[in-house]
Scaffold this motif. Structure first.
Motif, PDB file in Angstrom:
ATOM      1  N   TYR A  46       0.914  -1.225  -0.016  1.00  0.00           N
ATOM      2  CA  TYR A  46      -0.114  -0.110  -0.039  1.00  0.00           C
ATOM      3  C   TYR A  46       0.921   1.456  -0.155  1.00  0.00           C
ATOM      4  O   TYR A  46       0.444   2.324   0.506  1.00  0.00           O
ATOM      5  CB  TYR A  46      -0.943  -0.120   1.272  1.00  0.00           C
ATOM      6  CG  TYR A  46      -1.583  -1.101   1.435  1.00  0.00           C
ATOM      7  CD1 TYR A  46      -2.686  -1.817   0.328  1.00  0.00           C
ATOM      8  CD2 TYR A  46      -1.445  -2.066   2.333  1.00  0.00           C
ATOM      9  CE1 TYR A  46      -3.315  -2.882   0.536  1.00  0.00           C
ATOM     10  CE2 TYR A  46      -1.840  -3.451   2.527  1.00  0.00           C
ATOM     11  CZ  TYR A  46      -2.862  -3.908   1.541  1.00  0.00           C
ATOM     12  OH  TYR A  46      -3.603  -5.036   1.675  1.00  0.00           O
ATOM     13  N   ASP A  48       1.438   2.924  -2.572  1.00  0.00           N
ATOM     14  CA  ASP A  48       1.043   4.065  -3.486  1.00  0.00           C
ATOM     15  C   ASP A  48      -0.421   4.632  -2.598  1.00  0.00           C
ATOM     16  O   ASP A  48      -1.103   3.910  -2.174  1.00  0.00           O
ATOM     17  CB  ASP A  48       0.713   3.167  -4.838  1.00  0.00           C
ATOM     18  CG  ASP A  48      -0.352   4.261  -5.632  1.00  0.00           C
ATOM     19  OD1 ASP A  48      -1.515   3.872  -5.453  1.00  0.00           O
ATOM     20  OD2 ASP A  48       0.243   5.181  -6.303  1.00  0.00           O
ATOM     21  N   ARG A  50      -3.124   5.870  -3.793  1.00  0.00           N
ATOM     22  CA  ARG A  50      -4.525   5.305  -4.219  1.00  0.00           C
ATOM     23  C   ARG A  50      -4.636   4.033  -3.531  1.00  0.00           C
ATOM     24  O   ARG A  50      -5.736   3.865  -3.012  1.00  0.00           O
ATOM     25  CB  ARG A  50      -4.287   5.373  -5.773  1.00  0.00           C
ATOM     26  CG  ARG A  50      -5.829   5.186  -6.435  1.00  0.00           C
ATOM     27  CD  ARG A  50      -7.151   5.928  -5.987  1.00  0.00           C
ATOM     28  NE  ARG A  50      -7.713   5.736  -4.805  1.00  0.00           N
ATOM     29  CZ  ARG A  50      -8.671   6.524  -4.185  1.00  0.00           C
ATOM     30  NH1 ARG A  50      -8.466   7.810  -4.465  1.00  0.00           N
ATOM     31  NH2 ARG A  50      -9.110   6.340  -3.156  1.00  0.00           N
ATOM     32  N   HIS A  51      -3.800   3.109  -3.497  1.00  0.00           N
ATOM     33  CA  HIS A  51      -4.020   1.696  -3.176  1.00  0.00           C
ATOM     34  C   HIS A  51      -4.201   1.688  -1.526  1.00  0.00           C
ATOM     35  O   HIS A  51      -4.987   1.216  -0.887  1.00  0.00           O
ATOM     36  CB  HIS A  51      -2.749   0.939  -3.270  1.00  0.00           C
ATOM     37  CG  HIS A  51      -2.724   0.421  -4.841  1.00  0.00           C
ATOM     38  ND1 HIS A  51      -1.554   0.162  -5.553  1.00  0.00           N
ATOM     39  CD2 HIS A  51      -3.656   0.364  -5.784  1.00  0.00           C
ATOM     40  CE1 HIS A  51      -1.657  -0.120  -6.663  1.00  0.00           C
ATOM     41  NE2 HIS A  51      -3.082  -0.188  -7.069  1.00  0.00           N
ATOM     42  N   ASP A  54      -7.690   3.198  -0.883  1.00  0.00           N
ATOM     43  CA  ASP A  54      -8.694   1.787  -1.044  1.00  0.00           C
ATOM     44  C   ASP A  54      -8.701   1.042   0.025  1.00  0.00           C
ATOM     45  O   ASP A  54      -9.539   0.397   0.540  1.00  0.00           O
ATOM     46  CB  ASP A  54      -8.343   1.205  -2.415  1.00  0.00           C
ATOM     47  CG  ASP A  54      -8.537   2.367  -3.717  1.00  0.00           C
ATOM     48  OD1 ASP A  54      -9.693   3.190  -3.329  1.00  0.00           O
ATOM     49  OD2 ASP A  54      -8.333   1.945  -4.477  1.00  0.00           O
ATOM     50  N   ARG A  55      -7.100   0.500   0.640  1.00  0.00           N
ATOM     51  CA  ARG A  55      -7.177  -0.469   1.702  1.00  0.00           C
ATOM     52  C   ARG A  55      -7.708   0.089   2.969  1.00  0.00           C
ATOM     53  O   ARG A  55      -8.369  -0.522   3.779  1.00  0.00           O
ATOM     54  CB  ARG A  55      -5.549  -0.772   1.950  1.00  0.00           C
ATOM     55  CG  ARG A  55      -5.416  -1.938   3.062  1.00  0.00           C
ATOM     56  CD  ARG A  55      -6.367  -3.160   2.744  1.00  0.00           C
ATOM     57  NE  ARG A  55      -5.888  -3.795   3.841  1.00  0.00           N
ATOM     58  CZ  ARG A  55      -6.525  -4.793   4.227  1.00  0.00           C
ATOM     59  NH1 ARG A  55      -7.777  -5.224   3.627  1.00  0.00           N
ATOM     60  NH2 ARG A  55      -6.213  -5.723   5.197  1.00  0.00           N
TER      61      ARG A  55
END
Length: 297
Positions: A46, A48, A50-51, A54-55
């Motif tokens: 995670y 990044d 954006r990732h 989202d997580r």
């Protein structure tokens, strides 16, 4: 240094979550969100933004009461990162999760990161150094007025294993945490907003971790709520290996972590910090049901 008995200031003996945190009537579940390339079990997954966002949303949807965002690895042997890098990793994630209504904490030992994260919407500071890593942390938390988790800590990650020496680990950790509480409150931190973490795996060998887990009732006598961060740690892997399960990598320790979450919740922890939220959420719910009937007998 104050003694264990004298370190904690006079205060209400309630062990509910610190003021300002959710109170669901059971042990809280804090979901771990490492926005780092080098954390011990999920580094890089995670990194990044954006990732990571989202997580964090996924952890909240799974039932996490708090999502704990950390931008610096504290695994054994980890090297520190510069403040600019830690800020760049954490702030966009904290800001977007807070905007989405997620209860966010920031996992940092640096006062500038804590201050910026609170301004971005974090509602809790989770400091693995208990204020020892940055002398300005206590004043920063006091000014921010947010709940603060002070962990037992003896040395930076790269050298902490050399400090895993105790005469008797439970009273030793109690005395050192008690001294931290005294210094934090002297700096103006509201005692009703303090929680303590025995620091499983930090300058601890497996036998120390198990003794502290079994000694939660004694740790709670300091008069502050206790958070347990056991997720996927070495002492769990060592216990699994000792049962003949072979070498179990960190990501394979989630079922065992949930078992430890149940033990911690039944032992009076106010919060468990975990990678796999659904399993530990079920575990703490079972612990709440068990404790209700245990205490009625």
């Amino acid at each position: 240094m104050p003694t264990m008995e004298s370190a904690a200031p006079e205060r209400s003996r309630t062990l509910a979550p610190p003021d300002g945190l959710p109170r669901p009537g059971r042990c809280l579940v804090m979901g771990i969100l490492n926005v780092t390339p080098d954390s011990f079990s999920d580094g890089g997954l995670y990194a990044d933004n954006r990732h990571a966002i989202d997580r964090g949303l996924e952890l909240a949807a799974q039932g996490a009461d708090i999502v704990d965002v950390g931008g610096e690895s504290t695994r054994p042997g980890a090297r520190p990162v510069c403040l600019d890098e830690e800020l760049a990793r954490t702030l966009p994630v904290v800001r977007e999760l807070a905007r989405a209504g997620v209860w966010v904490s920031v996992d940092t030992m640096h006062a500038p990161v804590a201050r910026a994260a609170v301004e971005a919407g974090a509602r809790l500071v989770n400091d693995v150094s208990g204020g020892l890593g940055d002398p300005a942390m206590a004043r920063t938390v006091a000014a921010a007025g947010v709940p603060y988790v002070a962990m037992h800590w003896r040395a930076p990650s790269r050298e902490m294993d050399r400090h895993a020496r105790y005469d008797d680990v439970v009273p030793d950790v109690m005395a050192e945490l008690g001294a931290r509480v005294w210094q934090l409150t002297e700096a103006g931190v509201d005692p009703s907003r303090i929680a303590l973490d025995p620091g499983l795996g930090f300058a601890k060998r497996p036998e120390h971790d198990w003794a502290l887990l079994a000694g939660l009732g004694r740790l709670r006598k300091l008069g502050f709520p206790v958070l347990v961060g056991a997720s996927r740690k070495r002492f769990i892997g060592a216990a699994l290996t000792g049962t003949g399960a072979g070498d179990v990598p960190p990501a394979g320790r989630d079922v065992a972590t949930a078992a430890v979450s149940a033990l911690a919740a039944a032992g009076g922890a106010f919060c468990v910090r975990v990678h796999d939220v659904p399993a530990s959420l079920d575990a703490v719910r079972m612990a709440a049901a068990y404790v209700e009937y245990r205490d009625c007998t």
